[in-house]
Scaffold this active site. Structure first.
Site, PDB file in Angstrom:
ATOM      1  N   SER A  15      16.527 -36.248 -28.553  1.00 20.07           N
ATOM      2  CA  SER A  15      16.222 -34.990 -29.244  1.00 20.07           C
ATOM      3  C   SER A  15      17.152 -34.804 -30.433  1.00 20.07           C
ATOM      4  CB  SER A  15      16.372 -33.796 -28.292  1.00 20.07           C
ATOM      5  OG  SER A  15      17.723 -33.654 -27.885  1.00 20.07           O
ATOM      6  N   VAL A  58      26.709 -40.973 -20.867  1.00 20.76           N
ATOM      7  CA  VAL A  58      27.671 -41.706 -21.686  1.00 20.76           C
ATOM      8  C   VAL A  58      29.108 -41.542 -21.206  1.00 20.76           C
ATOM      9  CG1 VAL A  58      26.225 -41.665 -23.743  1.00 20.76           C
ATOM     10  CG2 VAL A  58      27.857 -39.799 -23.348  1.00 20.76           C
ATOM     11  N   CYS A  84      25.350 -39.578 -30.951  1.00 21.25           N
ATOM     12  CA  CYS A  84      24.868 -38.207 -31.128  1.00 21.25           C
ATOM     13  C   CYS A  84      24.887 -37.404 -29.831  1.00 21.25           C
ATOM     14  CB  CYS A  84      23.452 -38.201 -31.693  1.00 21.25           C
ATOM     15  SG  CYS A  84      23.314 -38.782 -33.399  1.00 21.25           S
ATOM     16  N   TYR A 159      34.608 -27.046 -27.413  1.00 21.96           N
ATOM     17  CA  TYR A 159      33.786 -27.792 -28.367  1.00 21.96           C
ATOM     18  C   TYR A 159      34.613 -28.246 -29.565  1.00 21.96           C
ATOM     19  CZ  TYR A 159      29.814 -28.823 -31.440  1.00 21.96           C
ATOM     20  OH  TYR A 159      28.917 -29.440 -32.283  1.00 21.96           O
ATOM     21  N   THR A 194      18.775 -27.850 -34.502  1.00 26.02           N
ATOM     22  CA  THR A 194      18.686 -28.617 -33.263  1.00 26.02           C
ATOM     23  C   THR A 194      18.216 -27.682 -32.152  1.00 26.02           C
ATOM     24  OG1 THR A 194      20.983 -28.120 -32.714  1.00 26.02           O
ATOM     25  CG2 THR A 194      20.563 -30.124 -34.006  1.00 26.02           C
TER      26      THR A 194
END
Length: 253
Positions: A15, A58, A84, A159, A194
């Protein structure tokens, strides 16, 4: 590096930025392995572009290695890696209910930073064994940082820390891999269309878009993919983190 004919791996490829990048690479002639934690979206994108879908977390050494091995078996060792995969939960360090759960912070670091490092180390190990191209290049790695790495807002501590780590990782990796002809760069997107942002109320989306100096809108995943392509094709770009943000500088909240 010429993209046509080479093998590529895109994480978070089911996505958003990853899907657009996978489509771009395939359109340019690459053989693409689409890695995503969700099998369905990865399979959908891979089906569109004639690539290989691999469902993998990941953050896992074993799952990452299996994904790289699957791509290698189908397409040969990758010369291009675009990281990504990422998450962006918003939490204050100390909220109404007290201190944030440490595991919540840890999870963001694991996905965004450790996941990026995990795939980088695995794919770079393969790249080092490849025959050098005419200009001595063996591979290109592009990771996804964020403007939050530089101007993290309230609620973005985890983040921002994770993306700041991606920025800091880029130069030492580029320096280490230089002798092998492997370039390492990062893109720091601003506000992009996104699923995360498009899931917000329309009024919030409009307010956020208006805060971008020019163009006053969200960036598109295709614009991210366009920059990723230029980085791959321009051999002189190495050790850089490039902001892609319409000149926005994030406010505290």
């Amino acid at each position: 590096m010429k993209i046509d004919g080479v093998a590529a791996i895109v994480t978070g490829g089911g996505s958003g930025l990853g899907a657009a990048t996978a489509r771009m690479l395939a359109a340019a002639g690459a053989r693409v392995t689409v890695v995503d934690v969700k099998a369905g979206p990865a399979e959908q994108v891979a089906g569109e572009i004639g690539g290989l879908a691999v469902a993998a977390d990941v953050t896992s050494a074993e799952a990452g290695a299996a994904a790289v091995a699957a791509g290698r078996e189908r397409h040969g060792a990758a010369r291009i890696l675009v990281n990504c995969a990422g998450i962006a939960p918003a939490q204050r360090i100390v909220g109404r209910d007290g201190a944030v759960a440490l595991d919540d912070f840890r999870r963001v670091i694991e996905v965004n930073l450790i996941g990026t490092f995990n795939m980088m180390r695995l794919v770079a190990a393969d790249m080092q064994g490849l025959e050098a191209l005419a200009d001595g290049e063996r591979g290109v790695i592009v990771s996804t940082a964020s403007v939050a790495a530089f101007e993290g807002q309230i609620g973005q501590a985890a983040y921002a820390a994770s993306k700041g780590g991606v920025v800091a990782l880029t130069m030492p990796a580029a320096r280490e891999f230089a002798r092998s002809g492997i370039r390492v760069n990062a893109i720091a997107p601003g506000l992009f269309a996104t699923p995360m942002l498009l899931g917000m109320p329309q009024a919030v989306q409009d307010s956020l878009a208006a805060s971008v100096p020019f163009p006053s809108r969200f960036g598109t995943p295709e614009e991210y993919a366009s920059l990723a392509r230029h980085i791959v094709e321009n051999t002189m770009i190495n050790g850089e983190c490039i902001r892609l943000d319409g000149a926005i500088r994030m406010q505290p909240r």
